[in-house]
Scaffold this motif. Structure first.
Motif, PDB file in Angstrom:
ATOM      1  N   TYR A   1     -18.621 -59.103  39.552  1.00 21.31           N
ATOM      2  CA  TYR A   1     -17.166 -59.092  39.681  1.00 21.31           C
ATOM      3  C   TYR A   1     -16.580 -57.709  39.443  1.00 21.31           C
ATOM      4  CZ  TYR A   1     -15.736 -63.828  40.589  1.00 21.31           C
ATOM      5  OH  TYR A   1     -15.480 -65.016  41.199  1.00 21.31           O
ATOM      6  N   LEU A   2     -16.893 -57.192  38.255  1.00 25.17           N
ATOM      7  CA  LEU A   2     -16.267 -55.908  37.929  1.00 25.17           C
ATOM      8  C   LEU A   2     -16.850 -54.803  38.773  1.00 25.17           C
ATOM      9  CD1 LEU A   2     -15.919 -56.161  34.073  1.00 25.17           C
ATOM     10  CD2 LEU A   2     -14.572 -57.140  35.904  1.00 25.17           C
ATOM     11  N   GLY A   3     -18.155 -54.876  39.016  1.00 30.21           N
ATOM     12  CA  GLY A   3     -18.797 -53.786  39.736  1.00 30.21           C
ATOM     13  C   GLY A   3     -18.545 -53.838  41.224  1.00 30.21           C
ATOM     14  N   ALA A   4     -18.662 -55.024  41.803  1.00 27.90           N
ATOM     15  CA  ALA A   4     -18.637 -55.088  43.259  1.00 27.90           C
ATOM     16  C   ALA A   4     -17.318 -55.610  43.798  1.00 27.90           C
ATOM     17  CB  ALA A   4     -19.782 -55.973  43.749  1.00 27.90           C
ATOM     18  N   ILE A   5     -16.928 -56.777  43.327  1.00 30.55           N
ATOM     19  CA  ILE A   5     -15.771 -57.414  43.940  1.00 30.55           C
ATOM     20  C   ILE A   5     -14.499 -56.598  43.697  1.00 30.55           C
ATOM     21  CG2 ILE A   5     -14.357 -59.493  43.900  1.00 30.55           C
ATOM     22  CD1 ILE A   5     -16.840 -61.098  43.473  1.00 30.55           C
ATOM     23  N   MET A   6     -14.391 -56.068  42.472  1.00 36.89           N
ATOM     24  CA  MET A   6     -13.189 -55.289  42.172  1.00 36.89           C
ATOM     25  C   MET A   6     -13.094 -54.055  43.057  1.00 36.89           C
ATOM     26  SD  MET A   6     -11.197 -56.664  40.291  1.00 36.89           S
ATOM     27  CE  MET A   6     -10.147 -55.246  40.348  1.00 36.89           C
ATOM     28  N   VAL A   7     -14.238 -53.411  43.240  1.00 35.40           N
ATOM     29  CA  VAL A   7     -14.231 -52.223  44.096  1.00 35.40           C
ATOM     30  C   VAL A   7     -13.826 -52.605  45.517  1.00 35.40           C
ATOM     31  CG1 VAL A   7     -15.673 -50.409  45.064  1.00 35.40           C
ATOM     32  CG2 VAL A   7     -15.937 -51.082  42.683  1.00 35.40           C
ATOM     33  N   LEU A   8     -14.361 -53.720  45.948  1.00 32.53           N
ATOM     34  CA  LEU A   8     -14.037 -54.205  47.281  1.00 32.53           C
ATOM     35  C   LEU A   8     -12.537 -54.450  47.398  1.00 32.53           C
ATOM     36  CD1 LEU A   8     -16.029 -54.735  49.528  1.00 32.53           C
ATOM     37  CD2 LEU A   8     -16.029 -57.138  48.927  1.00 32.53           C
ATOM     38  N   LEU A   9     -11.964 -55.111  46.385  1.00 30.59           N
ATOM     39  CA  LEU A   9     -10.535 -55.412  46.427  1.00 30.59           C
ATOM     40  C   LEU A   9      -9.715 -54.120  46.433  1.00 30.59           C
ATOM     41  CD1 LEU A   9     -10.312 -58.486  44.060  1.00 30.59           C
ATOM     42  CD2 LEU A   9      -9.758 -58.418  46.480  1.00 30.59           C
ATOM     43  N   LEU A  10     -10.158 -53.156  45.630  1.00 32.22           N
ATOM     44  CA  LEU A  10      -9.406 -51.892  45.598  1.00 32.22           C
ATOM     45  C   LEU A  10      -9.490 -51.182  46.942  1.00 32.22           C
ATOM     46  CD1 LEU A  10     -10.181 -50.655  42.010  1.00 32.22           C
ATOM     47  CD2 LEU A  10      -7.978 -51.323  42.953  1.00 32.22           C
ATOM     48  N   PHE A  11     -10.665 -51.293  47.570  1.00 30.80           N
ATOM     49  CA  PHE A  11     -10.773 -50.737  48.923  1.00 30.80           C
ATOM     50  C   PHE A  11      -9.812 -51.440  49.867  1.00 30.80           C
ATOM     51  CE2 PHE A  11     -14.730 -48.401  48.079  1.00 30.80           C
ATOM     52  CZ  PHE A  11     -14.487 -47.293  48.852  1.00 30.80           C
ATOM     53  N   GLY A  12      -9.738 -52.741  49.680  1.00 29.57           N
ATOM     54  CA  GLY A  12      -8.822 -53.505  50.507  1.00 29.57           C
ATOM     55  C   GLY A  12      -7.399 -53.014  50.353  1.00 29.57           C
ATOM     56  N   VAL A  13      -7.010 -52.788  49.111  1.00 28.43           N
ATOM     57  CA  VAL A  13      -5.662 -52.274  48.847  1.00 28.43           C
ATOM     58  C   VAL A  13      -5.469 -50.947  49.572  1.00 28.43           C
ATOM     59  CG1 VAL A  13      -4.145 -51.392  47.059  1.00 28.43           C
ATOM     60  CG2 VAL A  13      -5.490 -53.437  46.642  1.00 28.43           C
ATOM     61  N   MET A  14      -6.497 -50.129  49.468  1.00 24.89           N
ATOM     62  CA  MET A  14      -6.398 -48.783  50.031  1.00 24.89           C
ATOM     63  C   MET A  14      -6.332 -48.833  51.560  1.00 24.89           C
ATOM     64  SD  MET A  14      -8.926 -45.827  48.858  1.00 24.89           S
ATOM     65  CE  MET A  14     -10.057 -45.963  50.199  1.00 24.89           C
ATOM     66  N   LEU A  15      -7.248 -49.601  52.164  1.00 21.74           N
ATOM     67  CA  LEU A  15      -7.358 -49.605  53.619  1.00 21.74           C
ATOM     68  C   LEU A  15      -6.145 -50.226  54.281  1.00 21.74           C
ATOM     69  CD1 LEU A  15     -11.096 -50.496  54.114  1.00 21.74           C
ATOM     70  CD2 LEU A  15      -9.958 -48.357  54.680  1.00 21.74           C
ATOM     71  N   THR A  16      -5.517 -51.170  53.592  1.00 23.87           N
ATOM     72  CA  THR A  16      -4.354 -51.787  54.207  1.00 23.87           C
ATOM     73  C   THR A  16      -3.088 -51.014  53.886  1.00 23.87           C
ATOM     74  OG1 THR A  16      -4.161 -53.236  52.303  1.00 23.87           O
ATOM     75  CG2 THR A  16      -5.346 -54.089  54.192  1.00 23.87           C
ATOM     76  N   ARG A  17      -3.251 -49.910  53.240  1.00 25.98           N
ATOM     77  CA  ARG A  17      -2.130 -49.026  52.917  1.00 25.98           C
ATOM     78  C   ARG A  17      -0.996 -49.749  52.224  1.00 25.98           C
ATOM     79  NH1 ARG A  17      -2.058 -46.275  58.695  1.00 25.98           N
ATOM     80  NH2 ARG A  17      -4.289 -46.018  58.823  1.00 25.98           N
ATOM     81  N   ALA A  18      -1.381 -50.678  51.358  1.00 26.18           N
ATOM     82  CA  ALA A  18      -0.341 -51.242  50.506  1.00 26.18           C
ATOM     83  C   ALA A  18       0.148 -50.122  49.597  1.00 26.18           C
ATOM     84  CB  ALA A  18      -0.914 -52.386  49.691  1.00 26.18           C
ATOM     85  N   LYS A  19       1.379 -50.216  49.270  1.00 22.57           N
ATOM     86  CA  LYS A  19       1.937 -49.133  48.457  1.00 22.57           C
ATOM     87  C   LYS A  19       1.244 -49.079  47.110  1.00 22.57           C
ATOM     88  CE  LYS A  19       6.680 -48.741  49.967  1.00 22.57           C
ATOM     89  NZ  LYS A  19       7.937 -49.432  49.698  1.00 22.57           N
ATOM     90  N   ILE A  20       0.856 -47.905  46.697  1.00 22.84           N
ATOM     91  CA  ILE A  20       0.340 -47.754  45.344  1.00 22.84           C
ATOM     92  C   ILE A  20       1.545 -47.405  44.503  1.00 22.84           C
ATOM     93  CG2 ILE A  20      -1.212 -46.452  43.882  1.00 22.84           C
ATOM     94  CD1 ILE A  20      -3.001 -46.100  46.288  1.00 22.84           C
ATOM     95  N   GLY A  21       1.945 -48.342  43.708  1.00 23.76           N
ATOM     96  CA  GLY A  21       3.196 -48.148  42.974  1.00 23.76           C
ATOM     97  C   GLY A  21       4.057 -49.362  43.178  1.00 23.76           C
ATOM     98  N   HIS A  22       5.319 -49.258  42.824  1.00 27.71           N
ATOM     99  CA  HIS A  22       6.177 -50.440  42.838  1.00 27.71           C
ATOM    100  C   HIS A  22       6.496 -50.881  44.252  1.00 27.71           C
ATOM    101  CE1 HIS A  22       7.097 -51.226  38.658  1.00 27.71           C
ATOM    102  NE2 HIS A  22       6.856 -49.936  38.482  1.00 27.71           N
ATOM    103  N   GLU A  23       6.584 -52.151  44.382  1.00 28.50           N
ATOM    104  CA  GLU A  23       6.935 -52.724  45.659  1.00 28.50           C
ATOM    105  C   GLU A  23       7.800 -53.939  45.337  1.00 28.50           C
ATOM    106  OE1 GLU A  23       4.520 -53.818  49.679  1.00 28.50           O
ATOM    107  OE2 GLU A  23       3.381 -53.004  47.998  1.00 28.50           O
ATOM    108  N   SER A  24       8.965 -53.979  45.906  1.00 25.16           N
ATOM    109  CA  SER A  24       9.869 -55.052  45.492  1.00 25.16           C
ATOM    110  C   SER A  24       9.580 -56.354  46.202  1.00 25.16           C
ATOM    111  CB  SER A  24      11.327 -54.628  45.750  1.00 25.16           C
ATOM    112  OG  SER A  24      11.423 -54.125  47.069  1.00 25.16           O
ATOM    113  N   GLU A  25       8.980 -56.272  47.377  1.00 28.92           N
ATOM    114  CA  GLU A  25       8.861 -57.471  48.220  1.00 28.92           C
ATOM    115  C   GLU A  25       7.464 -58.071  48.177  1.00 28.92           C
ATOM    116  OE1 GLU A  25      11.051 -59.157  50.768  1.00 28.92           O
ATOM    117  OE2 GLU A  25      12.294 -58.544  49.084  1.00 28.92           O
ATOM    118  N   LEU A  26       6.910 -58.227  46.971  1.00 29.16           N
ATOM    119  CA  LEU A  26       5.557 -58.771  46.909  1.00 29.16           C
ATOM    120  C   LEU A  26       5.540 -60.288  46.861  1.00 29.16           C
ATOM    121  CD1 LEU A  26       3.442 -56.475  44.606  1.00 29.16           C
ATOM    122  CD2 LEU A  26       3.121 -56.983  47.011  1.00 29.16           C
ATOM    123  N   ASP A  27       6.624 -60.882  46.418  1.00 35.28           N
ATOM    124  CA  ASP A  27       6.649 -62.336  46.246  1.00 35.28           C
ATOM    125  C   ASP A  27       7.581 -62.981  47.262  1.00 35.28           C
ATOM    126  OD1 ASP A  27       5.052 -61.841  44.173  1.00 35.28           O
ATOM    127  OD2 ASP A  27       6.362 -62.684  42.628  1.00 35.28           O
TER     128      ASP A  27
END
Lengths: 189, 765, 99
Positions: A87-113
């Motif tokens: 989980y911590l080693g693989a899945i988390m890295v994968l998820l962070l890559f996902g965040v990065m590749l989809t160019r989700a804002k790193i930082g505050h985002e008001s429209e997440l919910d």
């Protein structure tokens, strides 16, 4: 969510009083568990409410570590180790890559919910209520065996490769299929 | 039939090879077909050919066993035949003699099923140690039922299944050969042959099934293959719609199948075994009320699978598939699955519907209605395949009618003969369309083809003659037996007096000849109306046609009445061969005399009347077109015919002709299922039915009758098919808003509902 | 130690995970919430394994972890695909199921 926390803390109080009568070893284990439980729940709540995608990932990291801690209390060391590795080693890295590749804002985002958050909260609270009630009805104050020894890694491997060999093989095929599937789905063509 | 010391012939124990071969060929074609020199067709033909050889061996072994049992056990062969004739000697010219089956108990059991079961899996049974290697338990009579809850898979060989093995493998083989030319160069040629193989395998699997569970599996498998093959050219919307329609309509019946089989499972003391169920039904261990309910449920399945009125509408649409598929699946084999199932569980139906000594029951009535309704619709089709499709509906109705009036052998015999001549007609239609550049429109693109394609013409004529019941072709014998079986005609006896089914049957005898004459005229006579010059098809098309046509000539002689045999001074043993081979006698799992199961006596007068009716009707139609030809060689209908002069006839005719009208309605309702179809349906009733009724009020006529019939047909069927969709949709706009397409909202609902349900379970239980 | 204390923790995490799945718009966040749900299940498995002295609970927890890895892989591939096609991973915009 308030409901959930309240429920758990009242439970905590009741159990602490009860456990005081038994030995110190259990005291320590219990203390460790409740610490882990509180950390897990608070981090989980933060994870689903934070406005920052990266923060959410980091909160998830905390929850996963705390869950690994509860595995250790339950004597499942190998599961705890795997939890941390996978989980911590693989899945988390994968998820962070996902965040990065989809160019989700790193930082505050008001429209997440969604706007209708209350509906989700209502459903979740309803499920929690039903589950808690039925758990209490079913297991009440059943205790874990006191004399339990940790389940050793050797036993785990023995049973994986004997009793559970068929699910294990099926799982290997599943992993392969998922691998190919992920490649096919995400491929640019 | 076989004592303990006797061995079961090798072929009966290993008859599973017959379905296994096409199944293997399906896999081979699927995986390697495209790389093979003939794109997989050769694998399919080889496998089905081998299966056919095995089926032939099985058939002749079976026949040999039956004949030995007759001859050897009781020194029975010559005497038995004589004995039968003794039943009514002297009365020969009027009443073609029938056998008295009263001597059956003297002859000992004959044609008992041979069951070879392998335990597949079991729960809580002792026989569960090694599931795959479980020993075969070979049962001659009845120990097929496993103890506890075990599910066994196996084969059941008796006259009925052997007969169908022969039919399915032969027709399938010919259709395979025919297809190599017909679908040559198709974009999914390999895929097509793979599914032909799979279908053949599934059909054989179903035919051989020893348990109801296995029957259901086979039943669904053939349904899937039918779906895939109807939609073979799915790129065109009507084809995929037709496939979907076939599938959905069959689902309606499948509910009945499931419920019926489950009722039988519990009624037969938790057994799926067909032999056990039949035995318990015969011996009265299952109460008649239970059998009636089960039989009614199973009837729904028959109605959908075998295209019985009111669930038949999918069958004409299924003609969207390639023609060889129509010949194999939608004429010769799959659609008779329902009839086959009735025969398989005949005691259930016989007892459940109290066929003996009755005058009407659900099965006979549905069969009769179907046979007339289907025949009427065949008159107005332009598409040659649609005519044949409605004709198939009509003939399937005949078979169901036969079984409904207790004429088991007649029904099975009609199934047998129909498979050959209808396959011949369908393949003939395929050959015609092959020549006319893939058109099926008789009025626009055909006419005068007899000069251009003589082989197709003559085989088609033979098929038509057999279908119309012209002696001595196959259809004459089987149709005559059915009419006799109704037991209405003086001197025929039978299981009851089924007056209404008998009238339906006679009407159909005339209608069949009439509409087939129309087809013959429009296709082969008159002047050619198409554009390019037609040509005779190649040998891969004509040879199967010739084989099927010769079968259509000869198979009828397999079940000649003994009086006829006597009149022609043929050997006595030639009479009733089919009945001896197929119908079990004195077997605990089949109805016998103790259930008042009797055979009707053939009547020469009835045969003459029925044939005369058919020939008269045919000649009338012939005369109609002959006169038309003298007016205008290219015309297909009178310029100012009765349909255009008389408003009522015109209305009826238009409704029958306008098949697009019905398709619009059907797809309109399907598409509108979530948009308030009830309102549309009401609107449709207003627009069409009420107007139609007002227009035709006060004038009882064929047209008005057919109008209502047509509407009722469509509305009820569509209602049933769409019932589930409509239930949700008709509850109005509130529910519709939920369909937002937001997965999240669906998830919310799902979890919410799960929580509520869990709460209900916790607090209520 | 009570069995129920673990089960309650699992129930709480499970419901928080459900909440996350239901209210989050970002596809990656939905995936994270699903991980939370899977972990809750795992706690149950391990706890029951310890309660009954059966190693199977732990073994299946391991299996679930492996399945979760596969699930994240495929899930992220789908999210990436949606992102590539729509330039957004707002799951609210993926509403082709609309009737």
């Amino acid at each position: 969510m308030m409901f959930a926390t309240a429920m758990l803390s009242s439970q905590t109080a009741a159990v602490t009083a009860d456990v005081a009568l038994t030995g110190t070893g259990e005291w320590v284990a219990n203390g460790f568990f409740y610490a882990m439980a509180v950390v897990a729940i608070v981090a989980a709540l933060r994870m689903v409410t934070t406005k920052n995608v990266v923060h959410a990932a980091l909160y998830l990291l905390v929850v996963l570590s705390a869950v690994a801690g509860t595995y250790i209390i339950l004597g499942a060391e190998f599961a705890a180790a795997t939890q941390i590795l996978v989980y911590l080693g693989a899945i988390m890295v994968l998820l962070l890559f996902g965040v990065m590749l989809t160019r989700a804002k790193i930082g505050h985002e008001s429209e997440l919910d969604y706007q209708q958050r209350w509906l989700g909260a209502l459903v979740a609270a309803g499920m929690l209520a039903v589950m808690s009630y039925s758990l209490w009805e079913a297991f009440g104050t059943d205790k874990l065996p006191v004399d339990q020894t940790p389940q050793r890694t050797q036993e785990v491997s023995d049973s994986i490769f004997s009793t559970y060999i068929v699910p294990f093989e099926a799982l290997s095929v599943l992993l392969l299929a998922a691998l190919i599937g992920a490649v096919v789905v995400a491929r640019r063509d | 039939m076989f004592g303990a010391e006797e061995t079961i012939p090798w072929i009966f124990e290993n008859v599973w090879l017959v379905p296994a071969l096409p199944a293997a060929s399906f896999l081979v074609i699927l995986f390697f077909g495209k790389r093979l020199p003939y794109k997989g067709a050769e694998v399919g033909i080889a496998a089905v050919g081998a299966a056919f050889v095995l089926a032939l061996i099985a058939t002749f072994t079976w026949i040999g066993d039956i004949d030995n049992a007759e001859g050897g056990d009781e020194s029975h062969s010559e005497e038995a035949a004589v004995l039968r004739v003794d039943g009514s000697d002297g009365a020969l010219p009027v009443v073609l003699t029938a056998e008295e089956e009263g001597d059956g108990h003297g002859g000992g059991p004959r044609g008992a099923p041979i069951v070879t079961d392998v335990e597949w899996f079991g729960i809580g049974t002792d026989a569960n140690q090694v599931t795959l290697g479980a020993e075969d338990s070979v049962a001659t009579e009845s120990d097929g039922a496993s103890s506890g809850f075990g599910i066994s898979i196996g084969t059941l060989v008796d006259g009925q299944s052997v007969m169908l093995l022969f039919v399915v493998t032969l027709v399938s083989l010919l259709v395979h050969v025919f297809s190599t030319d017909y679908v040559h160069g198709d974009r999914r040629y390999t895929h097509y042959f793979a599914f032909l193989s799979l279908f053949t395998s599934a059909m054989l699997f179903m035919v051989l099934s020893s348990s109801t569970l296995q029957l259901i599996v086979g039943w669904e498998l053939v349904g899937v293959c039918s779906f895939a093959l109807i939609g073979h050219w799915w790129e065109e919307k009507p084809n995929s719609d037709a496939a979907l329609k076939a599938f959905l309509t069959n689902r309606v019946g499948d509910v009945g199948l499931m419920v019926g089989m489950i009722i039988l499972y519990f009624a037969a003391d938790r057994s799926f075994d067909i032999v056990t169920i039949n035995e318990m039904a015969v011996s009265g261990e299952i109460p008649t009320g239970t059998l009636t309910i089960a039989a009614l449920c199973l009837m729904a399945a028959v109605m959908s699978k075998s295209g019985q009125f009111i669930l038949h509408t999918w069958l004409p649409d299924a003609m969207a598939g390639p023609t060889p598929v129509s010949a194999l699946i939608h004429a010769a084999t799959m659609v008779v699955a329902g009839v086959y199932m009735i025969g398989r569980l005949y005691p259930v139906f016989f007892e459940g519907f109290a066929i003996a000594g009755s005058s009407l029951n659900a099965m006979a009535f549905i069969g009769g209605l179907t046979t007339v309704g289907g025949g009427a619709l065949a008159f107005v089709q332009r598409d040659i395949k649609k005519v044949l499709a409605y004709s198939t509906v009509s003939q399937l109705g005949y078979m169901v009618l036969a079984l409904g009036v207790g004429a088991y052998t007649a029904g099975m015999f009609h199934l047998f003969t129909h498979a050959f001549f209808k396959a011949c007609l369908f393949l003939g239609a395929g050959s015609v369309s092959h020549a006319c550049h893939h058109s099926f429109d008789m009025k626009a693109d055909m006419g005068g083809l007899r000069k251009h394609m003589p082989i197709t013409f003559w085989t088609f004529i033979i098929g038509t003659g057999a279908l119309a019941g012209i002696p001595p072709l196959a259809g004459f014998w089987s149709k005559d037996e059915i009419l006799v079986g109704a037991g209405v005609f003086p001197g025929t006896g039978g299981n009851g007096t089924y007056t209404i089914p008998f009238i339906f049957g006679m009407m159909t005898a005339a209608m069949t000849a009439a509409y087939m004459t129309r087809v013959i005229w429009l296709t082969f006579f008159g002047d050619y109306r198409g554009h390019e010059k037609p040509h005779e098809s190649g040998p891969r098309i004509t040879v199967p046609l010739i084989i099927l046509a010769s079968m259509a000539v000869v198979v009828g002689f397999l079940n000649m009445p003994s009086g006829f045999v006597k009149a022609l001074r043929l050997p006595e043993g030639w009479a009733h061969r089919f009945e001896d081979w197929v119908e079990p006698e004195g077997v605990a799992s089949f109805v016998g005399e103790e259930n008042d199961f009797t055979h009707a006596k053939p009547s020469l007068a009835l045969a003459i009347i029925a044939t005369g009716l058919g020939i008269t009707a045919g000649l009338a139609v012939w005369q109609y077109y002959q006169r038309l030809y003298r007016i205008d060689p290219k015309a297909t209908e009178y310029p100012n015919g009765i349909a255009s002069r008389n408003a009522v006839v015109g209305a009826g005719h238009r409704l029958l002709v306008e098949k697009y009208y019905l398709d619009h309605l059907y797809t309109g309702i399907i598409a509108g299922a979530t948009k308030g179809p009830v309102a549309r349906l009401a609107n449709w009733i207003n627009q069409n039915v009420l107007d139609g009724i007002v227009n035709t009020a006060g004038r009882l006529s064929v047209g008005a009758g057919q109008l209502v019939y047509r509407f009722f047909d469509q509305a009820v069927v569509d209602g049933a098919v769409n019932a589930s969709g409509r239930t949700a949709a008709s509850s109005g706009g509130i529910l519709r808003r939920i369909q937002s397409g937001q997965v999240r909202e669906y998830a919310t609902l799902m979890f919410g509902a799960a929580a509520v349900l869990a709460a209900i379970f916790i607090f209520a239980v | 130690m009570f069995l129920n204390q673990f089960l309650f923790l699992a129930a709480a995490l499970f419901c928080i995970g459900i909440y996350g799945v239901l209210v989050r718009k970002n596809g990656v966040l939905v995936l994270m919430s699903i991980e939370l749900i899977l972990n809750a299940v795992n706690i149950n498995l391990v706890a029951f394994g310890a309660y009954r002295g059966d190693i199977g609970g732990q073994v299946f927890a391991l299996f679930v972890i492996a399945v979760a890895a596969a699930e994240v892989g495929v899930g992220l591939a789908i999210v990436l695909l949606i992102y590539r096609n729509r330039r957004s991973i707002d799951v609210a915009e993926a509403n082709l199921l609309k009737g």
